[in-house]
Design a protein around this motif. Structure first.
Motif, PDB file in Angstrom:
ATOM      1  N   ILE A 169      -8.572  22.907  -1.444  1.00  0.00           N
ATOM      2  CA  ILE A 169      -8.117  21.642  -2.020  1.00  0.00           C
ATOM      3  C   ILE A 169      -8.010  20.564  -0.943  1.00  0.00           C
ATOM      4  CG2 ILE A 169      -6.296  20.496  -3.337  1.00  0.00           C
ATOM      5  CD1 ILE A 169      -7.806  22.634  -4.890  1.00  0.00           C
ATOM      6  N   ALA A 170      -7.525  20.935   0.231  1.00  0.00           N
ATOM      7  CA  ALA A 170      -7.379  19.951   1.310  1.00  0.00           C
ATOM      8  C   ALA A 170      -8.733  19.354   1.685  1.00  0.00           C
ATOM      9  CB  ALA A 170      -6.726  20.601   2.523  1.00  0.00           C
ATOM     10  N   LYS A 171      -9.744  20.172   1.766  1.00  0.00           N
ATOM     11  CA  LYS A 171     -11.089  19.694   2.107  1.00  0.00           C
ATOM     12  C   LYS A 171     -11.602  18.729   1.046  1.00  0.00           C
ATOM     13  CE  LYS A 171     -15.813  21.425   2.835  1.00  0.00           C
ATOM     14  NZ  LYS A 171     -16.657  22.653   2.824  1.00  0.00           N
ATOM     15  N   ILE A 172     -11.383  19.066  -0.223  1.00  0.00           N
ATOM     16  CA  ILE A 172     -11.809  18.195  -1.324  1.00  0.00           C
ATOM     17  C   ILE A 172     -11.111  16.839  -1.242  1.00  0.00           C
ATOM     18  CG2 ILE A 172     -11.748  17.894  -3.844  1.00  0.00           C
ATOM     19  CD1 ILE A 172     -11.951  21.002  -4.022  1.00  0.00           C
ATOM     20  N   LEU A 173      -9.809  16.857  -1.009  1.00  0.00           N
ATOM     21  CA  LEU A 173      -9.044  15.617  -0.959  1.00  0.00           C
ATOM     22  C   LEU A 173      -9.419  14.766   0.253  1.00  0.00           C
ATOM     23  CD1 LEU A 173      -5.505  16.894  -2.043  1.00  0.00           C
ATOM     24  CD2 LEU A 173      -7.182  15.657  -3.431  1.00  0.00           C
ATOM     25  N   LYS A 174      -9.708  15.407   1.385  1.00  0.00           N
ATOM     26  CA  LYS A 174     -10.128  14.658   2.569  1.00  0.00           C
ATOM     27  C   LYS A 174     -11.440  13.921   2.302  1.00  0.00           C
ATOM     28  CE  LYS A 174      -7.902  17.493   6.137  1.00  0.00           C
ATOM     29  NZ  LYS A 174      -8.093  18.450   7.253  1.00  0.00           N
ATOM     30  N   ARG A 175     -12.368  14.600   1.678  1.00  0.00           N
ATOM     31  CA  ARG A 175     -13.669  13.975   1.409  1.00  0.00           C
ATOM     32  C   ARG A 175     -13.547  12.897   0.336  1.00  0.00           C
ATOM     33  NH1 ARG A 175     -18.007  18.505   0.261  1.00  0.00           N
ATOM     34  NH2 ARG A 175     -19.451  16.785   0.760  1.00  0.00           N
ATOM     35  N   ALA A 176     -12.738  13.166  -0.679  1.00  0.00           N
ATOM     36  CA  ALA A 176     -12.617  12.221  -1.795  1.00  0.00           C
ATOM     37  C   ALA A 176     -11.889  10.952  -1.398  1.00  0.00           C
ATOM     38  CB  ALA A 176     -11.914  12.890  -2.971  1.00  0.00           C
ATOM     39  N   SER A 177     -10.832  11.085  -0.580  1.00  0.00           N
ATOM     40  CA  SER A 177      -9.980   9.933  -0.274  1.00  0.00           C
ATOM     41  C   SER A 177     -10.477   9.120   0.907  1.00  0.00           C
ATOM     42  CB  SER A 177      -8.545  10.408  -0.015  1.00  0.00           C
ATOM     43  OG  SER A 177      -8.492  11.283   1.102  1.00  0.00           O
ATOM     44  N   ARG A 178     -11.546   9.560   1.533  1.00  0.00           N
ATOM     45  CA  ARG A 178     -12.122   8.778   2.628  1.00  0.00           C
ATOM     46  C   ARG A 178     -12.576   7.419   2.073  1.00  0.00           C
ATOM     47  NH1 ARG A 178     -16.440  12.093   4.308  1.00  0.00           N
ATOM     48  NH2 ARG A 178     -14.858  13.471   5.214  1.00  0.00           N
ATOM     49  N   GLY A 179     -12.031   6.366   2.591  1.00  0.00           N
ATOM     50  CA  GLY A 179     -12.413   5.042   2.100  1.00  0.00           C
ATOM     51  C   GLY A 179     -11.453   4.459   1.079  1.00  0.00           C
ATOM     52  N   TRP A 180     -10.467   5.231   0.624  1.00  0.00           N
ATOM     53  CA  TRP A 180      -9.475   4.669  -0.304  1.00  0.00           C
ATOM     54  C   TRP A 180      -8.606   3.658   0.458  1.00  0.00           C
ATOM     55  CZ3 TRP A 180      -7.070   9.413  -3.330  1.00  0.00           C
ATOM     56  CH2 TRP A 180      -8.055   9.983  -4.145  1.00  0.00           C
ATOM     57  N   ASP A 181      -8.402   2.501  -0.136  1.00  0.00           N
ATOM     58  CA  ASP A 181      -7.505   1.502   0.429  1.00  0.00           C
ATOM     59  C   ASP A 181      -6.514   1.100  -0.647  1.00  0.00           C
ATOM     60  OD1 ASP A 181      -6.479  -1.271   1.062  1.00  0.00           O
ATOM     61  OD2 ASP A 181      -7.656  -0.901   2.881  1.00  0.00           O
ATOM     62  N   GLY A 182      -5.273   1.481  -0.457  1.00  0.00           N
ATOM     63  CA  GLY A 182      -4.260   1.169  -1.464  1.00  0.00           C
ATOM     64  C   GLY A 182      -3.016   1.986  -1.244  1.00  0.00           C
ATOM     65  N   GLY A 183      -2.108   1.866  -2.179  1.00  0.00           N
ATOM     66  CA  GLY A 183      -0.909   2.686  -2.161  1.00  0.00           C
ATOM     67  C   GLY A 183      -1.005   3.706  -3.269  1.00  0.00           C
ATOM     68  N   TYR A 184      -0.730   4.958  -2.966  1.00  0.00           N
ATOM     69  CA  TYR A 184      -0.892   5.968  -4.016  1.00  0.00           C
ATOM     70  C   TYR A 184      -0.050   7.221  -3.780  1.00  0.00           C
ATOM     71  CZ  TYR A 184      -4.381   7.614  -0.556  1.00  0.00           C
ATOM     72  OH  TYR A 184      -5.023   8.013   0.604  1.00  0.00           O
ATOM     73  N   ALA A 185       0.417   7.761  -4.896  1.00  0.00           N
ATOM     74  CA  ALA A 185       0.937   9.119  -4.966  1.00  0.00           C
ATOM     75  C   ALA A 185       0.150   9.748  -6.108  1.00  0.00           C
ATOM     76  CB  ALA A 185       2.429   9.139  -5.248  1.00  0.00           C
ATOM     77  N   MET A 186      -0.822  10.552  -5.755  1.00  0.00           N
ATOM     78  CA  MET A 186      -1.821  11.057  -6.691  1.00  0.00           C
ATOM     79  C   MET A 186      -1.557  12.530  -7.007  1.00  0.00           C
ATOM     80  SD  MET A 186      -4.586   9.544  -7.907  1.00  0.00           S
ATOM     81  CE  MET A 186      -4.879   8.423  -6.544  1.00  0.00           C
ATOM     82  N   ALA A 187      -1.463  12.853  -8.285  1.00  0.00           N
ATOM     83  CA  ALA A 187      -1.206  14.239  -8.687  1.00  0.00           C
ATOM     84  C   ALA A 187      -2.382  14.760  -9.493  1.00  0.00           C
ATOM     85  CB  ALA A 187       0.068  14.317  -9.522  1.00  0.00           C
ATOM     86  N   GLY A 188      -2.695  16.030  -9.312  1.00  0.00           N
ATOM     87  CA  GLY A 188      -3.813  16.606 -10.037  1.00  0.00           C
ATOM     88  C   GLY A 188      -3.617  18.080 -10.339  1.00  0.00           C
ATOM     89  N   LEU A 189      -4.215  18.519 -11.426  1.00  0.00           N
ATOM     90  CA  LEU A 189      -4.245  19.926 -11.822  1.00  0.00           C
ATOM     91  C   LEU A 189      -5.702  20.351 -11.986  1.00  0.00           C
ATOM     92  CD1 LEU A 189      -1.665  19.856 -14.805  1.00  0.00           C
ATOM     93  CD2 LEU A 189      -1.155  19.944 -12.353  1.00  0.00           C
ATOM     94  N   LEU A 190      -6.011  21.572 -11.583  1.00  0.00           N
ATOM     95  CA  LEU A 190      -7.325  22.151 -11.829  1.00  0.00           C
ATOM     96  C   LEU A 190      -7.200  23.213 -12.905  1.00  0.00           C
ATOM     97  CD1 LEU A 190      -8.701  22.509  -8.181  1.00  0.00           C
ATOM     98  CD2 LEU A 190      -8.736  20.542  -9.704  1.00  0.00           C
ATOM     99  N   GLY A 191      -8.245  23.356 -13.690  1.00  0.00           N
ATOM    100  CA  GLY A 191      -8.177  24.204 -14.876  1.00  0.00           C
ATOM    101  C   GLY A 191      -7.729  25.627 -14.623  1.00  0.00           C
ATOM    102  N   HIS A 192      -8.066  26.197 -13.465  1.00  0.00           N
ATOM    103  CA  HIS A 192      -7.703  27.589 -13.206  1.00  0.00           C
ATOM    104  C   HIS A 192      -6.272  27.745 -12.719  1.00  0.00           C
ATOM    105  CE1 HIS A 192      -9.075  26.147  -9.245  1.00  0.00           C
ATOM    106  NE2 HIS A 192      -8.172  26.976  -8.761  1.00  0.00           N
ATOM    107  N   GLY A 193      -5.608  26.595 -12.318  1.00  0.00           N
ATOM    108  CA  GLY A 193      -4.195  26.706 -11.969  1.00  0.00           C
ATOM    109  C   GLY A 193      -3.774  26.141 -10.634  1.00  0.00           C
ATOM    110  N   ASP A 194      -4.699  25.639  -9.816  1.00  0.00           N
ATOM    111  CA  ASP A 194      -4.299  24.955  -8.594  1.00  0.00           C
ATOM    112  C   ASP A 194      -3.735  23.577  -8.945  1.00  0.00           C
ATOM    113  OD1 ASP A 194      -5.242  27.083  -7.168  1.00  0.00           O
ATOM    114  OD2 ASP A 194      -6.945  26.037  -6.256  1.00  0.00           O
ATOM    115  N   ALA A 195      -2.905  23.041  -8.051  1.00  0.00           N
ATOM    116  CA  ALA A 195      -2.338  21.705  -8.269  1.00  0.00           C
ATOM    117  C   ALA A 195      -2.115  21.034  -6.918  1.00  0.00           C
ATOM    118  CB  ALA A 195      -1.020  21.792  -9.033  1.00  0.00           C
TER     119      ALA A 195
END
Length: 632
Positions: free
Chosen positions: A222-248
């Motif tokens: 999950i950390a690797k996914i979030l690092k790649r996805a959030s590269r370039g985000w500019d803003g303020g955020y507290a982002m929450a997510g669930l994956l179908g198999h049960g990770d969060a």
């Protein structure tokens, strides 16, 4: 806040770490998670009233069984509507199947919304959209369990266009140019890539597709996914997510602009936008609730492994100070004390405005959220009065009689509940209403407590546009016929737009900006407006990192007091008989009162991300060109 503004959202994430039978045995119901989610969302109702949503995931279900449930509402009472829908569905199923009553396994297999993983959201629609499709959580569906993604967040991105274009470069076709869509699709894209890579690895190791599924769930980074996805985000955020198999996961921006807190014990992992909410709902101590640090993600794996990992390098922490001034519930121990301090620290300026005449001054507050700052101001006023008493007694100890002493000691600070909001009337009057007479009656006043020789001191959380102050509060206060009305803002002057959550996108709506423009005209300095526009225009095509906030030049020729005095004149209509003074908190005192939340860009123009400078420049150009457009 006398001027209602829409602001950031609230999130709630809950993972049950035990089997549902455990909660049935200990708490009497396998619906424990749903009940706690209702409380987490209702206790954050202050963070959003335009919409609410709820999603749940059941772990370890058989193929063909529904494992994701979601319900959203943009009803007038959205949280109540969401849970009414949930209760109706569950109750109707229970009525049809009495055998479910005490059988947790049958409940989990057949009832919607029951599960082990939950995500809730309450929202304000900062872009004016309040259709059901704009309400969180958002769902990205796929037949692969691991690729199902549910996202909800408290965020605004300043660079939506760039994020949209990056998705197009990846070969996607986003359905709209909105930060919610671009953020979810960014995460989804790299989630898909990670799942595909793991599947190919499993395939090369001789595993079948079905055998690969639990391996993918275990190894998904999950950390690797979030690092790649959030590269370039500019803003303020507290982002929450669930994956179908049960990770969060919950991810916080590198400057810590938007808040997130969590608690973990042997039964639950819970995340919310406010510490006190978790304390109340789960009856845990202040120390048991931890702030998620900026740039970090809380990651909850399906196997109950919980970790905090740095995703983006933290910058200078600029947590939103409006959280402490107004947005968060005042029941948090730190926030309560900070709001009191905001009131205490502004008293010297109040004393100057009333010539230190506390004997002929009534202290009050408006609206109710300013009550805590009012307590702090009154405490400081009592300290001042006691010092004055002690000095007088000391200076006159040889001649002071017993009666004289009793008279001095009996003098008190006068406090009254002077203004009462008529909530029904406020609801009836729309924001763009031109019915001035109705607006003037949004507040009722208490008659008989003010003398014509009195100063009336009213403390407010902040003054944004000043509309309610001008059209309602000052008119109503003047009916009490005080000598002087002193309006006190526990926050500094709001001079710049916000682009990270609060709905303050236009400069010309801010009364401090209007006051600065008026002073520029009066002093033949209006050429500065043209110069600032030219500077902003020159930067239009520069990278965000090179953009400078030149709008600060609009305020530089004037002291804070000069702008405050001009605001008072702009907001005082001719019919007002009392002298009107307006006092604002200083930046230094704000930071002294709220030392952990130093985000002050709406007051100072010191934006915590490069995109903020882009936004303020665009807002100024919109003003100058007469465009009624949002700056982000």
């Amino acid at each position: 806040m006398s001027d209602a503004i829409k602001h950031e959202c609230g999130i709630a994430l809950l993972r049950l770490k035990k089997p549902l039978e455990f909660y049935k045995e200990k708490y009497g119901s396998a619906f424990y998670g749903i009940q706690k989610m209702y409380l987490l969302m209702e206790k954050q109702h202050n963070r959003g009233q335009d919409g609410a949503g709820f999603a749940s995931i059941k772990l370890d279900v058989e193929p063909g069984e529904r494992y994701i449930s979601r319900v959203r509402s943009n009803d007038a009472q959205p949280i109540q509507d969401v849970y009414a829908q949930i209760n109706d569905r569950i109750n109707s199923e229970m009525a049809l199947h009495p055998e479910y009553a005490d059988n947790v396994a049958l409940q989990k297999a057949n009832l919607p919304y029951i599960g082990e993983l939950f995500l809730g959201h309450v929202r304000y629609g900062t872009f004016g959209k309040n259709n059901i499709e704009s309400v969180h959580p958002f769902l990205r569906q796929n037949n692969w369990m691991h690729r199902n993604l549910i996202v909800a967040g408290n965020f605004n991105m300043t660079n939506v266009k760039e994020l949209f274009n990056s998705l197009v470069e990846l070969g996607q076709h986003p359905k709209e140019m909105a930060d919610t869509v671009t953020v979810m699709e960014k995460i989804g894209h790299f989630l898909d890539e990670e799942v595909t890579d793991l599947y190919l690895e499993c395939k090369n190791n001789g595993l079948t597709k079905r055998e690969a599924s639990p391996v993918i769930a275990e190894k998904l980074d999950i950390a690797k996914i979030l690092k790649r996805a959030s590269r370039g985000w500019d803003g303020g955020y507290a982002m929450a997510g669930l994956l179908g198999h049960g990770d969060a996961f919950v991810l916080r921006d590198p400057a810590g602009i938007r808040p997130a807190y969590f608690h973990e014990d042997d039964e639950v992992v819970v995340v919310a936008s406010e510490r006190a909410v978790i304390q109340t709902v789960f009856n845990v101590s202040f120390e048991d609730v931890v702030e998620l640090e900026p740039g970090n993600a809380l990651i909850i794996k399906k196997d109950n492994t919980v970790s905090v990992k740095e995703i983006n390098t933290p910058t200078i922490k600029k947590a939103c100070s409006f959280e402490r001034i107004y947005f968060s519930r005042g029941s948090d121990a730190e926030i309560y004390q900070e709001r009191k301090n905001l009131g205490k620290l502004i008293l010297p300026a109040v004393l100057e405005a009333i010539d230190s005449d506390t004997d002929n001054t009534v202290f009050s507050y408006i609206p109710n959220t300013a009550e805590t700052s009012f307590y702090g101001m009154v405490e400081a006023a009592n300290d001042f009065l006691n010092q004055r008493k002690n000095q007088f007694i000391l200076n006159n100890r040889k001649t002071l009689t017993k009666e004289g002493l009793e008279e001095i000691l009996s003098v008190k600070i006068r406090t009254e509940k002077v203004a009462i909001k008529d909530a029904k009337l406020r609801t009836f009057i729309t924001e763009d209403s031109s019915r001035d007479d109705l607006v003037a009656h949004v507040y009722d006043v208490t008659y008989g407590v003010i003398k014509p020789t009195d100063n009336l001191v009213i403390i407010d959380d902040s003054i944004v546009r000043g509309t309610t102050l001008k059209m309602s509060i000052l008119k109503m206060m003047d009916r009490l016929q005080p000598k002087r009305i002193v309006v006190v803002s526990s926050a500094p002057q709001i001079r710049y737009p916000d682009c990270y959550g609060i709905d303050m996108a236009k400069l010309e709506g801010l009364i401090a900006f209007q006051a600065a423009l008026a002073l520029l005209k009066e002093r033949n300095l209006y050429h500065i407006v043209d110069e600032v526009y030219a500077k902003c225009k020159e930067q239009e095509n520069l990278p965000d990192a090179e953009v400078i906030n030149y709008v600060t030049k609009i305020y530089e020729p004037f002291t804070d007091t000069e702008i405050s005095d001009k605001i008072a004149k702009l907001l005082t209509i001719e019919s007002i008989q009392a002298e009107v003074k307006i006092i604002f908190q200083s930046i230094d005192k704000l930071h002294e009162a709220c030392p952990k939340n130093l985000g002050d860009w709406y007051f100072t123009g010191d934006y915590p991300t490069p995109g903020g400078n882009r936004v303020v420049g665009r807002a100024f150009m919109n003003f100058y060109e007469g465009k009624n457009d949002r700056a982000y």
